[in-house]
Design an enzyme around this catalytic site. Structure first.
Site, PDB file in Angstrom:
ATOM      1  N   ASP A 226       1.097  -1.160  -0.103  1.00 32.24           N
ATOM      2  CA  ASP A 226      -0.162  -0.195   0.534  1.00 32.24           C
ATOM      3  C   ASP A 226       1.300   0.926   0.330  1.00 32.24           C
ATOM      4  O   ASP A 226       0.689   2.605  -0.794  1.00 32.24           O
ATOM      5  CB  ASP A 226      -0.655  -0.273   0.783  1.00 32.24           C
TER       6      ASP A 226
ATOM      7  N   LYS B 184       1.263   4.953  -2.498  1.00 36.10           N
ATOM      8  CA  LYS B 184       1.485   5.664  -2.306  1.00 36.10           C
ATOM      9  C   LYS B 184       2.603   6.042  -2.847  1.00 36.10           C
ATOM     10  O   LYS B 184       3.069   6.937  -3.936  1.00 36.10           O
ATOM     11  CB  LYS B 184       1.364   6.077  -1.082  1.00 36.10           C
TER      12      LYS B 184
END
Lengths: 359, 359
Positions: free
Chosen positions: A219, A223
């Site tokens: 995750d 980003k």
């Protein structure tokens, strides 16, 4: 698109901020709502819109995990959403909002953008696809916004975009971009065993149902990739060096969740404890960070100065330090980087920011 | 308008970021430059613009404190700038950029906005005038940007605007908005006498030539007023409670600068030292802050938690903590809040952000 927590919260923000926006001459019209099963559209997109009562109905229906209601509108199966969106785009300029977590939305977003519409994404997946697909999305970069893909509503993308457009050169970005891992690292720093902290975080609802989804670093890597591409770097997920907080042999393919929590996790405690001791002897603290420079992007555990914004981070806040010509001492942005409320707030701010394209 | 340090730096940023912007399809054309003496305009604003060599010439000329050159363009005395700007606005949509520190620009900005142009301000004065004049400037709020009026290039206004447009309710803003006073307070905190710190800051060029211009708090009050009005509060300078760091009887009307530095300042040391001791006994530190809530705005010395972003502030950084429904723990923005480079960077980012209005 997407009626999970963020999508529902967005509809609520739209309803509750109506008067505020009306006072500024802005009228937000919702003419369609789509989830993974069906697509509801007003009977005539040019003249009709969903009223507030209906929007709140949708929120309640989805909260109760029921299928979208079909009153006061046309309903289409999801499979027809592409054709239907194309129809609407031919008649009406609109903002397509993607609050889903699906990697399948990229085609319909590209299609809608090509028809002159705009897009706002809280969904990271379309932005972390191949460079080829990414380029198609950003053919007209002003038409696509995605603040909430990094740090939820925190103004990280907006601030970075301003720095870039001012001609300033960003030399380094270091950030703690996962509230979950930020919490885990600062609790571990306080002397608690890694395994216990992860289990407590899971019980508090801070982690995904399987905490390995957070601990893998994927995750955070998404980003990091989004920020790298914003800086103009043609990186792919494969370009990014990702350090997982668990070894391959404890992955979801090799070990059940129960086994991981009971037997896998505790085996990791010593290693983390050693790393913390080593960092501490250098006057540093451990953080799980994204480090982004011109030539590379690294995601993993890193020793940072105790006296920096990153080092002082506590709890689940996100923090980003941006270094550039203007900011030799970094520009720091810190605050809640997760949660439906702030994520949806970032999406709504993006929508409002597109208003000049509809003037 | 304005060819002081910020204006010159802006011209340099425009020149050096040309390729970057051209790659994104943006062409920045400078068709006029004005200082307090004269106004230079290209021979034909529709087809001609100042080339990079000429822009750099202007920077050099102004650095050397010479009058603006008159080659390759028409030159008008400052008194004709209003008429000339009206002429141009009738033919060309443009962005009027105010990098001056004059309170006299408000009329020409209003005039230009009314003719459908846009404005970008680094100048605080037009935004801290009467509410009546302020309302005229913000008749079409999307056409006026002013990031660099608070915290230089730090994305404070942009972030606050996003929070407001997301429908989030800001409950409190606390900020250290003066690099000079931030430096003074953190040095005093380190045990140095107030008078010595102020003199050292003056010698380092951190203060205005007369440090009382900083110590009065007026500059911080202007920034506080701008933030208050951004939140929709109809405040005037008279609404704001401003605590000066020197008493009235040491003001510029009562005491020469030399006398103030030699004899006035040292008389203030004890009081500040006492306040620091008192704060310290409460586990707090002293900061010179702007505190903005729904009903009031206070500028002055305040005890803050040692362990907050404000309390940890060192040197001349600015920091702002924004509290809202989404940010119960504050959104924190921190970094260099002064300097021509970053101020001009903020102005250029504002200009680029207006591009959709010229599409």
């Amino acid at each position: 698109m997407g009626c999970g927590g963020v999508g529902r919260q967005l509809l609520q923000h739209i309803v509750s901020s109506r008067i505020l926006h009306a006072n500024k001459g802005i009228r937000l019209r919702v003419v369609g709502v789509c989830d993974s099963k069906s697509f509801l559209v007003t009977l005539d997109v040019l003249s009709k819109e969903f009223d507030d009562a209906f929007l709140m109905d949708i929120c309640r229906t989805k909260s109760d995990r029921l299928p979208l209601e079909k009153c006061k509108c046309e309903a289409f199966p999801y499979s027809e959403s592409r054709r239907k969106l194309t129809d609407i785009a031919a008649r009406l300029g609109f903002v397509l909002v993607d609050c889903s977590a699906s990697s399948e939305t990229i085609e319909v977003i590209t299609l809608t953008l090509n028809l002159g519409c705009c897009a706002v994404l809280a969904n990271k997946k379309p932005l972390t696809c191949s460079m080829e697909d990414f380029d198609k999305l950003f053919l007209q970069p002003r038409r696509i916004r995605h603040e909430s893909t990094v740090g939820a509503g925190l103004p990280i993308i907006a601030s970075l975009s301003r720095i870039i457009s001012s001609g300033d050169e960003v030399t380094l970005i270091i950030g703690s971009l996962s509230g979950t891992l930020g919490y885990v690292m600062s609790e571990v720093e306080n002397g608690k065993p890694f395994s216990e902290v992860v289990k407590a975080a899971k019980d508090l609802g801070y982690t995904e149902p399987d905490p390995r989804d957070d601990l893998s670093g994927m995750d955070v890597a998404r980003k990091g990739l989004i920020l790298a591409r914003l800086l103009g770097q043609r990186f792919d997920m494969s370009t990014i060096r990702i350090e997982s907080l668990y070894p391959d042999n404890m992955g979801p393919d090799m070990m059940t969740l129960e086994d991981f929590l009971a037997n896998g996790l505790p085996l990791l405690d010593n290693d983390i404890e050693e790393k913390i001791k080593k960092a501490s002897s250098n006057g540093k603290v451990l953080r799980y960070v994204c480090i982004l420079q011109a030539s590379n992007c690294i995601i993993g555990v890193h020793e940072v100065d105790e006296d920096s914004a990153l080092g002082r981070l506590k709890g689940s806040d996100n923090v980003v330090e941006i270094y550039s010509r203007c900011y030799e001492k970094p520009l720091v942005i810190q605050g809640a980087g997760a949660g439906n409320d702030t994520t949806a707030a970032g999406v709504l701010a993006d929508i409002i920011d597109l208003q000049d394209l509809f003037a």
